[in-house]
Design a protein around this motif. Structure first.
Motif, short mmCIF file in Angstrom:
data_model
loop_
_atom_site.label_atom_id
_atom_site.label_comp_id
_atom_site.label_asym_id
_atom_site.label_seq_id
_atom_site.Cartn_x
_atom_site.Cartn_y
_atom_site.Cartn_z
N VAL A 80 0.73 -1.15 0.16
CA VAL A 80 0.03 0.09 -0.12
C VAL A 80 0.86 1.31 0.09
N THR A 81 0.58 2.27 -1.01
CA THR A 81 1.69 3.40 -0.99
C THR A 81 0.89 4.61 -1.76
N HIS A 82 1.60 5.72 -1.18
CA HIS A 82 1.12 7.14 -1.91
C HIS A 82 2.55 7.38 -2.71
N ASP A 83 3.46 6.59 -2.76
CA ASP A 83 4.82 6.96 -3.19
C ASP A 83 4.79 6.54 -4.76
N GLU A 84 4.56 7.74 -5.65
CA GLU A 84 4.61 7.21 -7.10
C GLU A 84 5.99 7.09 -7.50
N ARG A 85 6.74 7.62 -6.77
CA ARG A 85 8.27 7.45 -7.23
C ARG A 85 8.81 6.11 -7.33
N VAL A 86 8.17 5.00 -6.73
CA VAL A 86 8.82 3.84 -6.77
C VAL A 86 7.81 2.82 -7.56
N LEU A 87 6.61 3.29 -8.26
CA LEU A 87 5.89 2.64 -8.98
C LEU A 87 6.43 1.67 -10.21
N ASP A 88 7.69 2.33 -10.58
CA ASP A 88 8.41 1.85 -11.67
C ASP A 88 8.87 0.32 -11.27
N LEU A 89 8.82 0.11 -10.21
CA LEU A 89 9.58 -1.26 -9.57
C LEU A 89 8.26 -2.24 -9.51
N VAL A 90 7.23 -1.89 -9.50
CA VAL A 90 6.19 -3.15 -8.92
C VAL A 90 5.73 -3.53 -10.49
N ASP A 91 4.79 -4.84 -10.36
CA ASP A 91 4.28 -5.43 -11.76
C ASP A 91 2.92 -5.11 -12.00
N THR A 92 2.26 -4.96 -10.94
CA THR A 92 0.95 -4.79 -11.27
C THR A 92 0.38 -3.63 -10.18
N ILE A 93 -0.54 -2.55 -10.66
CA ILE A 93 -0.91 -1.31 -9.95
C ILE A 93 -2.55 -1.40 -9.87
N TYR A 94 -3.10 -1.49 -8.58
CA TYR A 94 -4.38 -1.32 -8.34
C TYR A 94 -4.80 -0.07 -7.73
N VAL A 95 -5.98 0.45 -7.87
CA VAL A 95 -6.29 1.65 -7.03
C VAL A 95 -7.76 1.14 -6.39
N LEU A 96 -7.63 1.53 -5.05
CA LEU A 96 -8.95 1.33 -4.47
C LEU A 96 -9.92 2.67 -4.50
N LYS A 97 -11.11 2.27 -5.07
CA LYS A 97 -11.97 3.33 -5.66
C LYS A 97 -13.35 2.75 -5.48
N ASP A 98 -14.44 3.42 -4.90
CA ASP A 98 -15.35 3.14 -4.50
C ASP A 98 -15.70 1.86 -3.60
N LYS A 99 -14.78 1.74 -2.96
CA LYS A 99 -14.87 0.63 -1.98
C LYS A 99 -14.35 -0.89 -2.63
N GLN A 100 -13.92 -0.66 -4.10
CA GLN A 100 -13.43 -1.94 -4.61
C GLN A 100 -11.96 -1.59 -5.26
N LEU A 101 -11.53 -2.67 -5.52
CA LEU A 101 -10.01 -2.55 -6.34
C LEU A 101 -10.03 -2.68 -7.78
N LEU A 102 -9.52 -1.72 -8.35
CA LEU A 102 -9.67 -1.70 -9.84
C LEU A 102 -7.93 -1.75 -10.22
N LEU A 103 -7.83 -2.49 -11.42
CA LEU A 103 -6.50 -2.39 -12.10
C LEU A 103 -6.53 -1.00 -12.31
N GLN A 104 -5.22 -0.48 -12.37
CA GLN A 104 -5.13 1.15 -12.81
C GLN A 104 -5.33 1.32 -14.27
N THR A 105 -5.41 0.12 -15.21
CA THR A 105 -5.64 0.48 -16.74
C THR A 105 -7.44 0.54 -16.65
N GLU A 106 -7.93 -0.13 -15.62
CA GLU A 106 -9.45 -0.23 -15.75
C GLU A 106 -9.74 1.40 -15.21
N VAL A 107 -9.08 2.08 -14.43
CA VAL A 107 -9.28 3.09 -13.67
C VAL A 107 -9.19 4.26 -15.06
N ARG A 108 -8.12 4.15 -15.78
CA ARG A 108 -7.97 5.00 -16.81
C ARG A 108 -8.92 5.12 -17.88
N LYS A 109 -9.66 3.93 -18.04
CA LYS A 109 -10.61 4.05 -19.18
C LYS A 109 -11.62 4.87 -19.03
#
Length: 229
Positions: A200-229
């Motif tokens: 769990v993080t707010h630090d976008e400086r380290v996101l280049d190191l992770v494989d998959t990014i989720y966003v907790l939105k509207d009480k559910q977890l969404l893949l970041q690609t889904e959030v951008r759509k």
């Protein structure tokens, strides 16, 4: 170890109202996968992480480790599983004030690792070197800076070579360089040992190191690609 959370719901009573934190949230993490969860403060990220680590019980839904449900485990079995298979990094370091840094790591070592004194010493040396803390190995917590304390806490979480690593804002008290360094070490654990990592993080400086990014939105977890759509 794989981690799967299916249909996780959690609510807290707030006076006469029921405050829903999570509503049928899903997450799957494979061995060796490094997942980051983003979201605003108070959105339920830490609650979700605590459910994943068997520290909290969901109101609804199922948690599976290596495909096996854990809802039927006793408190003793959950504690054993956490100690032997999981590593936790909390926002607060929770160091014991009267123990030198090296002993903080020895204290949490499993019985199996502690019996192999040479292996345990090598593991401690490797972690202290990796976190640039060798010179402070005999320091007490009050002799350390905030960033050093956090690095000790992260090293402690890694001492038993966990199959699942759960990290709650691990870079919060670190500068950009140190934060990136620490997450690189977590990434190495995932890659070399097949450790599943959820951060769990707010630090976008380290996101280049992770494989998959989720966003907790509207009480559910969404893949970041889904959030951008």
């Amino acid at each position: 170890m794989s981690l799967q959370l299916k249909g996780i719901s959690k609510a807290y009573q707030d006076g006469q109202e029921k405050n829903i934190i999570l509503d049928k949230a899903d997450l799957t993490v494979q061995p060796g996968e490094f997942v980051a969860i983003l979201g605003p403060s108070g959105s339920g990220k830490s609650t979700f992480l605590s459910i994943a680590g068997l520290l909290l019980t969901a109101d609804e839904g199922e948690t599976l480790l290596d495909g096996k449900p854990v809802h039927g485990l006793s408190d003793k079995e959950r504690t054993k599983l956490r100690r032997e298979k999981m590593g936790f990094i909390f926002q607060s370091h929770h160091l014991i004030p009267y123990l030198p840094m090296e002993e903080q790591l020895r204290l949490v070592a499993t019985k199996e690792l502690a019996r192999e004194k040479t292996s345990l010493t090598d593991r401690i040396d490797s972690l202290l070197t990796g976190f640039d803390l060798s010179a402070q190995r005999r320091y007490l917590p009050q002799q350390l800076s905030g960033g050093q304390k956090q690095r000790v806490a992260i090293a402690r979480a890694l001492i038993n070579q966990p199959s699942l690593l759960l990290a709650d804002e691990p870079t919060a008290s670190l500068d950009g360089k140190r934060g990136h360094q620490v997450v690189e070490l977590m990434k190495r654990e995932a890659s070399q040992r097949g450790t599943a990592v959820v951060m769990v993080t707010h630090d976008e400086r380290v996101l280049d190191l992770v494989d998959t990014i989720y966003v907790l939105k509207d009480k559910q977890l969404l893949l970041q690609t889904e959030v951008r759509k």
